[in-house]
Design an enzyme around this catalytic site. Structure first.
Site, mmCIF file in Angstrom:
data_model
loop_
_atom_site.group_PDB
_atom_site.id
_atom_site.type_symbol
_atom_site.label_atom_id
_atom_site.label_comp_id
_atom_site.label_asym_id
_atom_site.label_seq_id
_atom_site.Cartn_x
_atom_site.Cartn_y
_atom_site.Cartn_z
ATOM 1 N N ASP A 1 0.835 -1.201 0.000
ATOM 2 C CA ASP A 1 0.000 0.000 0.000
ATOM 3 C C ASP A 1 0.875 1.258 0.000
ATOM 4 O O ASP A 1 1.845 1.349 0.760
ATOM 5 C CB ASP A 1 -0.888 -0.016 1.259
ATOM 6 C CG ASP A 1 -1.947 1.061 1.236
ATOM 7 O OD1 ASP A 1 -2.770 1.055 0.314
ATOM 8 O OD2 ASP A 1 -1.939 1.917 2.155
ATOM 9 N N GLU B 1 14.407 -15.224 0.991
ATOM 10 C CA GLU B 1 14.753 -16.197 2.038
ATOM 11 C C GLU B 1 13.797 -17.388 2.012
ATOM 12 O O GLU B 1 14.043 -18.406 2.636
ATOM 13 C CB GLU B 1 14.614 -15.563 3.433
ATOM 14 C CG GLU B 1 15.679 -14.549 3.773
ATOM 15 C CD GLU B 1 15.268 -13.742 5.009
ATOM 16 O OE1 GLU B 1 14.280 -14.120 5.694
ATOM 17 O OE2 GLU B 1 15.924 -12.729 5.274
HETATM 18 C C1 NOJ Z 1 -4.469 2.973 -1.038
HETATM 19 C C2 NOJ Z 1 -5.598 2.055 -0.733
HETATM 20 O O1 NOJ Z 1 -5.898 1.324 -1.889
HETATM 21 C C3 NOJ Z 1 -6.738 2.936 -0.286
HETATM 22 O O2 NOJ Z 1 -7.936 2.215 -0.166
HETATM 23 C C4 NOJ Z 1 -6.361 3.563 1.019
HETATM 24 O O3 NOJ Z 1 -7.361 4.488 1.399
HETATM 25 C C5 NOJ Z 1 -5.036 4.315 0.909
HETATM 26 N N1 NOJ Z 1 -4.044 3.585 0.188
HETATM 27 C C6 NOJ Z 1 -4.473 4.620 2.274
HETATM 28 O O4 NOJ Z 1 -4.003 3.448 2.872
#
Ligand code: NOJ
Length: 561
Positions: free
Chosen positions: A216, A265
């Site tokens: 993310d 790993e």
């Molecule tokens: C990207 C994620 O896909 C989204 O849903 C989220 O709100 C933001 N990152 C923050 O984590």
């Protein structure tokens, strides 16, 4: 090594090690997929029970959006404990059972990791807040004194992607940085404890047997030294791609080099895919250099309208950008952050990826089906988002009071329509929440969704579900789909994409008519494999002259050219 891992390693043939290069990966948004315990929210047992459906659909892997312990300020992208399952989703035992079952069905499992920020309820943040200014724990986040005579102004001019300032003031007067909601404080990756902790979290899930991670905000972890002002460039938007001092800083790449070493790993091929918003596809390619991550989402492709003139340069640029680093291109049309492509393509071009208008749903579905066949014909890996195989539209008329996207509240209703693509999946024609679960659904499903359910579409050769099943079966059987790193463009009239793909002796031709009218094209001799048009394609069973209907993609097997 656990027995579980040993068994899987034995099953990993040399070929399977490259499984991710042309994998079709299906995104599950756990809250909205299937509810096993009838509390109105989807969960891990619900997903587990539906794994046979995914195996039968023909995907290679499942990516699960976050299911970790979380107050759900941002649908679970606010993690309070990275090693625990939120009770609403189940237990670690459920996660283990899900991973085992998936492997038993030949499905790989990718989980989300959220390293840019934690929840404000994460133990580190709670303690940092409680201990006050000067606490060494504050150095794991970005705490700063404010500006102005009494520190009453935020430390810089950065804005949250969800609207409003990117800083919140603590009761003791210091401010902390959150690029997203105030409940999502950003980690300071300069602190070695943060890097150590995330390597440990990766190992925890790798030990559980997962095959990879979706990273993310992979482009956000490192901030420019001194946290400089942007200087009034205005609001960013989730899909903004301008250069920013908190995105795509060169320092992020050291982090991913160290993660690659962790992934290696482990036996089998464990992978990571970057959610990296960068100004160009060339910058995106930096995340998938041979010693970094394996894949990066192609948001340039997601943001491209159903228009041959726009699509072709993006396809060419995506393939060209990945070639020098040896990574597969990826393709994606929908995810949990954007209006479903059925609804995007039901609306005119140029409206972006968060829409409130249903547009012309018949045209939208026709284009969406065609766009899927185009995507699945391109070399590399493709991502599907739950429900797109049912042709689900976005729910554009959700009442304000049920919306949970944090951007909706922070943007005073001007933004934040991500709930529309998160409405729970209809599984059955009738019954409580159309088979999603026995206890209703956390977002209301539109009346009539039973007609779009898995049950209603199964066995109907004209349905979108059967189109996806057929397309994925052809893709598995036909070597030239997915493989390689290029397409051979063939001459085509305006508004049409026509290309051949070759792998060894096998070749394959794809034609996509992005116009609203039938177009006559000439296709090399070959056998018609599949078409997205509800009524089929007449006259093109063996190639030659074909009248390709409006907004239609078709595939032919062909001689290697
Ligand atoms: C990207 C994620 O896909 C989204 O849903 C989220 O709100 C933001 N990152 C923050 O984590």
């Amino acid at each position: 090594m656990t027995q579980h891992l040993a068994a899987r390693t034995a099953a990993d043939s040399a070929d399977a090690l490259d499984w991710w290069r042309d994998a079709v990966i299906y995104q599950v948004y756990p809250r909205s997929f299937a509810d096993g315990d009838g509390d109105g929210t989807g969960d891990l047992p619900g997903i587990r029970a539906r794994l046979p459906y995914l195996a039968q659909l023909g995907v290679d892997a499942v990516w699960l959006s976050p299911f970790y312990a979380s107050p759900q300020a941002d649908g679970g992208y606010d993690v309070a404990d990275y090693r625990a399952i939120d009770p609403v989703y189940g237990t670690l035992h459920d996660a283990d059972a899900l991973i085992r079952d998936a492997h038993g069905l030949g499905l790989r499992v990718i989980v989300d990791v959220v390293p840019n920020h934690s929840s404000d309820r994460h133990e580190w943040f709670r303690r940092a807040l409680a201990e006050g200014p000067g606490s060494p724990l504050r150095a794991r986040y970005h705490f700063r004194p404010g500006k102005g005579a009494d520190g009453e102004l935020p430390p810089n001019d950065w804005e949250s992607i969800f609207g409003g300032p990117a800083w919140t003031r603590c009761p003791d007067g210091e401010w902390y940085l959150h690029l997203f909601a105030p409940e999502q404080p950003d980690f300071d990756w300069e602190h070695p404890a943060v890097a150590d902790e995330f390597r440990s979290i990766l190992r925890f899930w790798l030990d559980m047997g997962v095959d990879g991670f979706r990273v993310d905000v992979a482009h956000g972890l490192v901030k420019a030294a001194g946290l400089p002002d942007i200087g009034g460039t205005g609001q960013l938007g989730l899909l903004g791609n301008a250069a920013m001092p908190f995105f795509d800083q060169d320092g992020v790449h050291d982090i991913y080099r160290s993660w690659r070493r962790v992934l290696e790993e482990y036996p089998g091929r464990r992978i990571a895919v970057a959610e990296a918003w960068t100004p160009t596809v060339e910058r995106t390619a930096n995340y998938v250099r041979p010693d970094e991550l394996h894949q990066a989402f192609n948001f340039q492709y997601l943001g491209t309208y159903w228009d041959a003139a726009e699509l072709r340069p993006v396809i060419d640029a995506s393939l060209a950008a990945m070639r020098p680093v040896g990574a597969p291109a990826t393709w994606v049309l929908s995810n949990h952050d954007v209006t479903r492509h059925t609804t995007r393509f039901a609306n005119p071009a140029g409206l972006g990826t968060q829409l409130r208008s249903a547009g012309d749903p018949v045209r939208g579905l026709r284009r969406a089906r065609a766009a899927t066949l185009l995507m699945l014909a391109l070399p590399g890996s493709a991502y599907l988002y739950q429900g797109e195989e049912l042709g689900l539209p976005d729910v554009t008329d959700l009442p304000d009071e049920v919306r949970q996207d944090p951007a909706f509240a922070r943007g005073a209703g001007q933004d934040g329509f991500r709930d529309g693509c998160r409405v729970p999946i209809p599984w059955t024609v009738a019954g409580s929440s159309y088979g999603f679960g026995d206890g209703g659904s956390w977002l209301p499903q539109p009346a009539g969704w039973g007609e779009l359910s898995v049950e209603a579409q199964t066995g109907d050769p004209g349905s979108t579900l059967e189109l996806y099943r057929a397309a994925l079966a052809v893709r598995r059987a036909h070597a030239a789909l997915g493989a390689g790193d290029g397409v051979e463009w063939l001459p085509a009239p305006e508004g049409v994409l026509l290309f051949r793909r070759t792998s060894g002796d096998a070749a394959f031709v794809c034609a996509a008519n992005t116009t609203g009218a039938p177009v006559r094209i000439t296709v090399p001799a070959g056998r018609l494999l599949l078409s997205s048009a509800a009524g089929g394609v007449s006259g093109g069973e063996s190639g030659g002259e074909v009248d390709l209907p409006a907004d239609t993609t078709a595939w032919w097997s062909a001689e290697a050219g």
